[in-house]
Design a protein around this motif. Sequence first.
Motif, PDB file in Angstrom:
ATOM      1  N   SER A   1      30.064  93.746  70.334  1.00 39.15           N
ATOM      2  CA  SER A   1      28.622  93.855  70.212  1.00 39.15           C
ATOM      3  C   SER A   1      28.106  94.948  71.128  1.00 39.15           C
ATOM      4  O   SER A   1      28.455  95.004  72.296  1.00 39.15           O
ATOM      5  CB  SER A   1      27.971  92.520  70.585  1.00 39.15           C
ATOM      6  N   PRO A   2      27.267  95.861  70.632  1.00 39.96           N
ATOM      7  CA  PRO A   2      26.813  97.003  71.439  1.00 39.96           C
ATOM      8  C   PRO A   2      25.750  96.613  72.438  1.00 39.96           C
ATOM      9  O   PRO A   2      24.951  95.733  72.215  1.00 39.96           O
ATOM     10  CB  PRO A   2      26.237  97.962  70.377  1.00 39.96           C
ATOM     11  N   ARG A   3      25.723  97.318  73.573  1.00 41.63           N
ATOM     12  CA  ARG A   3      24.606  97.231  74.514  1.00 41.63           C
ATOM     13  C   ARG A   3      23.609  98.321  74.138  1.00 41.63           C
ATOM     14  O   ARG A   3      23.980  99.365  73.618  1.00 41.63           O
ATOM     15  CB  ARG A   3      25.088  97.451  75.954  1.00 41.63           C
ATOM     16  N   ALA A   4      22.381  98.077  74.403  1.00 41.60           N
ATOM     17  CA  ALA A   4      21.393  99.119  74.144  1.00 41.60           C
ATOM     18  C   ALA A   4      21.734 100.329  74.976  1.00 41.60           C
ATOM     19  O   ALA A   4      21.900 100.234  76.169  1.00 41.60           O
ATOM     20  CB  ALA A   4      20.006  98.614  74.489  1.00 41.60           C
ATOM     21  N   ALA A   5      21.853 101.487  74.341  1.00 41.07           N
ATOM     22  CA  ALA A   5      22.280 102.693  75.053  1.00 41.07           C
ATOM     23  C   ALA A   5      21.108 103.624  75.294  1.00 41.07           C
ATOM     24  O   ALA A   5      21.116 104.793  74.916  1.00 41.07           O
ATOM     25  CB  ALA A   5      23.370 103.403  74.257  1.00 41.07           C
ATOM     26  N   ALA A   6      20.079 103.069  75.933  1.00 41.62           N
ATOM     27  CA  ALA A   6      18.871 103.829  76.260  1.00 41.62           C
ATOM     28  C   ALA A   6      18.406 104.592  75.045  1.00 41.62           C
ATOM     29  O   ALA A   6      18.255 104.032  73.968  1.00 41.62           O
ATOM     30  CB  ALA A   6      19.134 104.731  77.459  1.00 41.62           C
ATOM     31  N   ALA A   7      18.156 105.903  75.177  1.00 39.35           N
ATOM     32  CA  ALA A   7      17.638 106.681  74.064  1.00 39.35           C
ATOM     33  C   ALA A   7      18.730 107.343  73.262  1.00 39.35           C
ATOM     34  O   ALA A   7      18.459 108.155  72.383  1.00 39.35           O
ATOM     35  CB  ALA A   7      16.668 107.742  74.585  1.00 39.35           C
ATOM     36  N   ALA A   8      19.974 107.043  73.537  1.00 37.06           N
ATOM     37  CA  ALA A   8      21.059 107.700  72.807  1.00 37.06           C
ATOM     38  C   ALA A   8      21.125 107.225  71.373  1.00 37.06           C
ATOM     39  O   ALA A   8      21.666 107.902  70.503  1.00 37.06           O
ATOM     40  CB  ALA A   8      22.401 107.446  73.502  1.00 37.06           C
ATOM     41  N   GLY A   9      20.636 106.003  71.097  1.00 34.74           N
ATOM     42  CA  GLY A   9      20.573 105.541  69.730  1.00 34.74           C
ATOM     43  C   GLY A   9      21.876 104.996  69.193  1.00 34.74           C
ATOM     44  O   GLY A   9      21.986 104.689  68.011  1.00 34.74           O
ATOM     45  N   HIS A  10      22.914 104.854  70.010  1.00 31.31           N
ATOM     46  CA  HIS A  10      24.176 104.291  69.541  1.00 31.31           C
ATOM     47  C   HIS A  10      24.936 103.773  70.741  1.00 31.31           C
ATOM     48  O   HIS A  10      24.599 104.059  71.876  1.00 31.31           O
ATOM     49  CB  HIS A  10      25.001 105.348  68.809  1.00 31.31           C
TER      50      HIS A  10
ATOM     51  N   GLU B   1      12.225  97.399  78.164  1.00 27.82           N
ATOM     52  CA  GLU B   1      12.949  96.488  79.036  1.00 27.82           C
ATOM     53  C   GLU B   1      14.181  95.967  78.322  1.00 27.82           C
ATOM     54  O   GLU B   1      14.180  95.801  77.099  1.00 27.82           O
ATOM     55  CB  GLU B   1      12.064  95.305  79.460  1.00 27.82           C
ATOM     56  N   GLU B   2      15.208  95.720  79.088  1.00 29.27           N
ATOM     57  CA  GLU B   2      16.460  95.206  78.528  1.00 29.27           C
ATOM     58  C   GLU B   2      16.963  94.057  79.386  1.00 29.27           C
ATOM     59  O   GLU B   2      17.028  94.164  80.612  1.00 29.27           O
ATOM     60  CB  GLU B   2      17.528  96.299  78.478  1.00 29.27           C
ATOM     61  N   ARG B   3      17.275  92.964  78.760  1.00 32.57           N
ATOM     62  CA  ARG B   3      17.819  91.803  79.466  1.00 32.57           C
ATOM     63  C   ARG B   3      19.337  91.828  79.357  1.00 32.57           C
ATOM     64  O   ARG B   3      19.895  91.788  78.259  1.00 32.57           O
ATOM     65  CB  ARG B   3      17.268  90.510  78.868  1.00 32.57           C
ATOM     66  N   VAL B   4      20.012  91.911  80.504  1.00 36.34           N
ATOM     67  CA  VAL B   4      21.476  91.975  80.550  1.00 36.34           C
ATOM     68  C   VAL B   4      21.987  90.823  81.399  1.00 36.34           C
ATOM     69  O   VAL B   4      21.528  90.618  82.525  1.00 36.34           O
ATOM     70  CB  VAL B   4      21.965  93.319  81.153  1.00 36.34           C
ATOM     71  N   LYS B   5      22.925  90.074  80.874  1.00 33.52           N
ATOM     72  CA  LYS B   5      23.478  88.932  81.604  1.00 33.52           C
ATOM     73  C   LYS B   5      24.274  89.403  82.817  1.00 33.52           C
ATOM     74  O   LYS B   5      25.024  90.372  82.749  1.00 33.52           O
ATOM     75  CB  LYS B   5      24.382  88.122  80.674  1.00 33.52           C
TER      76      LYS B   5
ATOM     77  N   VAL C   1      28.107 100.557  82.838  1.00 33.70           N
ATOM     78  CA  VAL C   1      27.381 101.654  83.484  1.00 33.70           C
ATOM     79  C   VAL C   1      27.044 102.735  82.467  1.00 33.70           C
ATOM     80  O   VAL C   1      25.925 103.256  82.415  1.00 33.70           O
ATOM     81  CB  VAL C   1      28.216 102.241  84.644  1.00 33.70           C
ATOM     82  N   ILE C   2      28.015 103.089  81.621  1.00 36.56           N
ATOM     83  CA  ILE C   2      27.824 104.151  80.637  1.00 36.56           C
ATOM     84  C   ILE C   2      26.747 103.767  79.632  1.00 36.56           C
ATOM     85  O   ILE C   2      25.863 104.564  79.280  1.00 36.56           O
ATOM     86  CB  ILE C   2      29.157 104.463  79.928  1.00 36.56           C
ATOM     87  N   ALA C   3      26.789 102.495  79.151  1.00 35.33           N
ATOM     88  CA  ALA C   3      25.811 102.053  78.160  1.00 35.33           C
ATOM     89  C   ALA C   3      24.416 101.947  78.749  1.00 35.33           C
ATOM     90  O   ALA C   3      23.443 102.394  78.147  1.00 35.33           O
ATOM     91  CB  ALA C   3      26.246 100.708  77.575  1.00 35.33           C
ATOM     92  N   GLU C   4      24.325 101.357  79.950  1.00 34.64           N
ATOM     93  CA  GLU C   4      23.017 101.142  80.556  1.00 34.64           C
ATOM     94  C   GLU C   4      22.327 102.442  80.948  1.00 34.64           C
ATOM     95  O   GLU C   4      21.102 102.521  80.968  1.00 34.64           O
ATOM     96  CB  GLU C   4      23.157 100.249  81.793  1.00 34.64           C
ATOM     97  N   ARG C   5      23.112 103.504  81.231  1.00 30.98           N
ATOM     98  CA  ARG C   5      22.520 104.755  81.694  1.00 30.98           C
ATOM     99  C   ARG C   5      22.573 105.872  80.662  1.00 30.98           C
ATOM    100  O   ARG C   5      22.239 107.008  80.948  1.00 30.98           O
ATOM    101  CB  ARG C   5      23.208 105.192  83.001  1.00 30.98           C
ATOM    102  N   GLY C   6      23.014 105.516  79.453  1.00 27.92           N
ATOM    103  CA  GLY C   6      22.968 106.483  78.364  1.00 27.92           C
ATOM    104  C   GLY C   6      23.863 107.678  78.554  1.00 27.92           C
ATOM    105  O   GLY C   6      23.474 108.807  78.234  1.00 27.92           O
TER     106      GLY C   6
END
Length: 505
Positions: free
Chosen positions: A201-210, A276-280, A227-232
């Motif tokens: 399952s993907p994490r929201a990748a900021a504005a990268a869109g994927h 906003e993004e909720r991350v466990k 780190v990579i996903a959260e910071r795009g």
Amino acid sequence: MATEIRVPTLGESVTEATIAKWMKSEGEAVSADEPLVELETDKVSVEVPAPVAGVLSSISAQEGETVEVDALLGAIDAAGAAASSKPAPEAKSEPAANAGGGEEIEVRVPASGESVTEADIGEWFKKEGETVERDEPIVSLETDKAAMDVPSPAAGVVKKIMAAEGDTVEVDALIAIIEAGGSTSNGVAPASEIGDANRPSPRAAAAAGHDVSESSDKPLSPAPRRVIAERGLDANAIQGSGKDGRITKADALAATAKPAQQTRAPSAPRDLGDREERVKMSRLRQTIARRLKEAQDTAAMLTTFNDVDMTAVMELRNQYKDLFDKKHGIKLGFMSFFVKACVHALKEVPDVNAEIDGTDIIYKDHYDIGVAVGTDKGLVVPVIRDADLKSMAEIELEIAEYGRKARSGDLKLEDMQGGTFTISNGGVYGSLLSTPILNQPQSGILGMHRIEQRPVARNGEVVIRPMMYLAMSYDHRIVDGKGAVTFLVRVKENLEDPQRLLLDL
């Protein structure tokens, strides 16, 4: 007669550990002092050796279980003969009918101890359609105490993955199906043809869109992936420094500071709810948070402050640094001055070097100083033992060796046991002032901070001096305010006039 294998003493404040890995199976022959099993605490790993030579006749605690000090791990038959190896029960496997090919075998979440009922999927090492060997790790699971790999119960093909990376699963939950003896020609699509529904399952990748972890052709473990996903970031643009070129968490964090490596596309303004993004929280972070809160809830913690003029220490270092390095093979740093200054003050205020045990106070006549060291895995505190009996050169050499071990992951459990007082240097990160938290069961911790040029009054004149703020947190249940202030003042006096240390004043 069988010889018992039990959990060794893990330190004054450590009462339990997790079985990380058995290096031998039941029925296998072992030699005396040969490593049998690896135990993990929240910071380090320790290997338990065989007490005698013989045959591992029984295993009483399985991988992933949490065990207390002196708990029975297994037994060795010194007179027995080696028998055929039995696989460790890390994953349940149940055959099922499969009209399309080989036998289908289920992979389920193994039991991880009485107090552990669920785990997070950390990383899948195999994709659907890929072949696996028997006992080859196929997925890592993370609990609040440790991480463990689940091996394949049979050789074959990963037919179905039932849980994605980041999912929380309960003990005995079905997470994958292995087709025993199968191949990619048995109706299982190759990994490259598997749809997004079967990918993590993907994490929201900021504005990268994927999901950057999916777009990367480099293998990523959970920490750098987050780190990579959260910071795009673009994983393909990051140079990995790990084994086989793998990207580490440190690589991902370093890339964050380089705007040229970020591939964020301009995006239209979003509603506030989309910003906003909720991350466990990871299991490890939950454990750290719980332990820090326990320290605050247990001790009556208070912090007192002072500042110190570092002129004398800096001049002394500049005067003798070349001669010191030439003779001892190590640079003369600030930490040896602070260790010596603290030991001198601890002798005058013994309450700070004591600890509470129930309704008793334990006063200690040895001075084992913990030095906090930051690593990618978190903060560790190796101990300089009998610091009062060591020279400044010996202290500097020991600190340098501990730093090397911390960075390479070679610190042992015994390196961090039995400290009586701790020094934490937030100044290396630029901290101006902080309130350090006690390293239980100790009663005091000194916080160092950055040195900066500040105007101060000297003999009726305003002069510029290299000043450092000092913070001393202490347990008010045993250390009175007078004792804490006296301790900090003595540290200040010893640093501003280092000759006091030589003269024992």
